[in-house]
Design a protein around this motif. Sequence first.
Motif, PDB file in Angstrom:
ATOM      1  N   LEU A 165      78.385  40.581   3.464  1.00  0.00           N
ATOM      2  CA  LEU A 165      78.608  39.167   3.775  1.00  0.00           C
ATOM      3  C   LEU A 165      80.091  38.899   4.011  1.00  0.00           C
ATOM      4  O   LEU A 165      80.466  38.195   4.951  1.00  0.00           O
ATOM      5  CB  LEU A 165      78.067  38.292   2.643  1.00  0.00           C
ATOM      6  CG  LEU A 165      78.109  36.792   2.848  1.00  0.00           C
ATOM      7  CD1 LEU A 165      77.320  36.381   4.088  1.00  0.00           C
ATOM      8  CD2 LEU A 165      77.550  36.090   1.615  1.00  0.00           C
ATOM      9  N   TYR A 166      80.943  39.485   3.172  1.00  0.00           N
ATOM     10  CA  TYR A 166      82.380  39.311   3.348  1.00  0.00           C
ATOM     11  C   TYR A 166      82.843  39.933   4.666  1.00  0.00           C
ATOM     12  O   TYR A 166      83.636  39.329   5.400  1.00  0.00           O
ATOM     13  CB  TYR A 166      83.158  39.916   2.177  1.00  0.00           C
ATOM     14  CG  TYR A 166      84.647  39.754   2.334  1.00  0.00           C
ATOM     15  CD1 TYR A 166      85.236  38.512   2.132  1.00  0.00           C
ATOM     16  CD2 TYR A 166      85.453  40.816   2.708  1.00  0.00           C
ATOM     17  CE1 TYR A 166      86.602  38.340   2.300  1.00  0.00           C
ATOM     18  CE2 TYR A 166      86.814  40.646   2.874  1.00  0.00           C
ATOM     19  CZ  TYR A 166      87.380  39.409   2.670  1.00  0.00           C
ATOM     20  OH  TYR A 166      88.734  39.247   2.838  1.00  0.00           O
ATOM     21  N   ILE A 216      86.809  33.540  15.831  1.00  0.00           N
ATOM     22  CA  ILE A 216      87.251  32.150  15.949  1.00  0.00           C
ATOM     23  C   ILE A 216      88.732  32.088  16.293  1.00  0.00           C
ATOM     24  O   ILE A 216      89.145  31.373  17.214  1.00  0.00           O
ATOM     25  CB  ILE A 216      86.931  31.361  14.669  1.00  0.00           C
ATOM     26  CG1 ILE A 216      85.420  31.147  14.552  1.00  0.00           C
ATOM     27  CG2 ILE A 216      87.677  30.024  14.645  1.00  0.00           C
ATOM     28  CD1 ILE A 216      84.960  30.558  13.232  1.00  0.00           C
ATOM     29  N   ALA A 217      89.537  32.833  15.573  1.00  0.00           N
ATOM     30  CA  ALA A 217      90.986  32.830  15.821  1.00  0.00           C
ATOM     31  C   ALA A 217      91.312  33.345  17.222  1.00  0.00           C
ATOM     32  O   ALA A 217      92.137  32.743  17.933  1.00  0.00           O
ATOM     33  CB  ALA A 217      91.703  33.669  14.768  1.00  0.00           C
ATOM     34  N   ASP A 218      90.676  34.436  17.624  1.00  0.00           N
ATOM     35  CA  ASP A 218      90.929  35.001  18.955  1.00  0.00           C
ATOM     36  C   ASP A 218      90.502  34.033  20.056  1.00  0.00           C
ATOM     37  O   ASP A 218      91.210  33.865  21.057  1.00  0.00           O
ATOM     38  CB  ASP A 218      90.193  36.331  19.130  1.00  0.00           C
ATOM     39  CG  ASP A 218      90.764  37.448  18.277  1.00  0.00           C
ATOM     40  OD1 ASP A 218      91.874  37.288  17.711  1.00  0.00           O
ATOM     41  OD2 ASP A 218      90.096  38.497  18.158  1.00  0.00           O
ATOM     42  N   VAL A 230      84.752  37.925   7.711  1.00  0.00           N
ATOM     43  CA  VAL A 230      86.035  38.338   8.287  1.00  0.00           C
ATOM     44  C   VAL A 230      85.900  38.517   9.803  1.00  0.00           C
ATOM     45  O   VAL A 230      86.768  38.090  10.571  1.00  0.00           O
ATOM     46  CB  VAL A 230      86.550  39.634   7.616  1.00  0.00           C
ATOM     47  CG1 VAL A 230      87.732  40.222   8.365  1.00  0.00           C
ATOM     48  CG2 VAL A 230      86.922  39.355   6.164  1.00  0.00           C
ATOM     49  N   LYS A 231      84.815  39.120  10.231  1.00  0.00           N
ATOM     50  CA  LYS A 231      84.564  39.331  11.664  1.00  0.00           C
ATOM     51  C   LYS A 231      84.475  37.997  12.398  1.00  0.00           C
ATOM     52  O   LYS A 231      85.109  37.810  13.444  1.00  0.00           O
ATOM     53  CB  LYS A 231      83.277  40.129  11.845  1.00  0.00           C
ATOM     54  CG  LYS A 231      82.864  40.354  13.270  1.00  0.00           C
ATOM     55  CD  LYS A 231      81.537  41.096  13.324  1.00  0.00           C
ATOM     56  CE  LYS A 231      80.876  40.906  14.655  1.00  0.00           C
ATOM     57  NZ  LYS A 231      79.486  41.349  14.654  1.00  0.00           N
ATOM     58  N   VAL A 232      83.698  37.065  11.868  1.00  0.00           N
ATOM     59  CA  VAL A 232      83.525  35.758  12.513  1.00  0.00           C
ATOM     60  C   VAL A 232      84.847  34.987  12.503  1.00  0.00           C
ATOM     61  O   VAL A 232      85.206  34.353  13.499  1.00  0.00           O
ATOM     62  CB  VAL A 232      82.391  34.965  11.830  1.00  0.00           C
ATOM     63  CG1 VAL A 232      82.352  33.524  12.306  1.00  0.00           C
ATOM     64  CG2 VAL A 232      81.054  35.644  12.075  1.00  0.00           C
ATOM     65  N   ALA A 235      79.089  28.428  14.811  1.00  0.00           N
ATOM     66  CA  ALA A 235      77.706  28.316  14.335  1.00  0.00           C
ATOM     67  C   ALA A 235      77.411  29.395  13.293  1.00  0.00           C
ATOM     68  O   ALA A 235      76.779  29.129  12.263  1.00  0.00           O
ATOM     69  CB  ALA A 235      76.731  28.409  15.498  1.00  0.00           C
ATOM     70  N   SER A 236      77.883  30.592  13.540  1.00  0.00           N
ATOM     71  CA  SER A 236      77.696  31.684  12.574  1.00  0.00           C
ATOM     72  C   SER A 236      78.414  31.384  11.272  1.00  0.00           C
ATOM     73  O   SER A 236      77.883  31.653  10.186  1.00  0.00           O
ATOM     74  CB  SER A 236      78.226  33.005  13.148  1.00  0.00           C
ATOM     75  OG  SER A 236      77.445  33.423  14.236  1.00  0.00           O
TER      76      SER A 236
END
Length: 92
Positions: A47-48, A58-60, A52-54, A86-87
Amino acid sequence: MIDKLKKLSDEYADLQEQLMVPSVSSNPSELKRIGQRLGQLENGKNLYDEYVKVERVIADSKEILNSENDADMREFAKQELSAAEASMEILM
């Protein structure tokens, strides 16, 4: 919540490193203990990792929207941002 998940992820990584230590890998009871704890931590770690991936997407995407002049790239970034947000809502 994120801090707790990060701690679980860090503990998972530490336990993975312990498995490489010869004195641990040759001790069946310690291997069992570590294996059981890894199993308990796995969902939180995953989950962590997803969080981090999401967060990175978002930042990119926001950076592309702020710096890109190409309309196609901006549209792609908007779609990626919308999907990532949304994720993130689901994760939180």
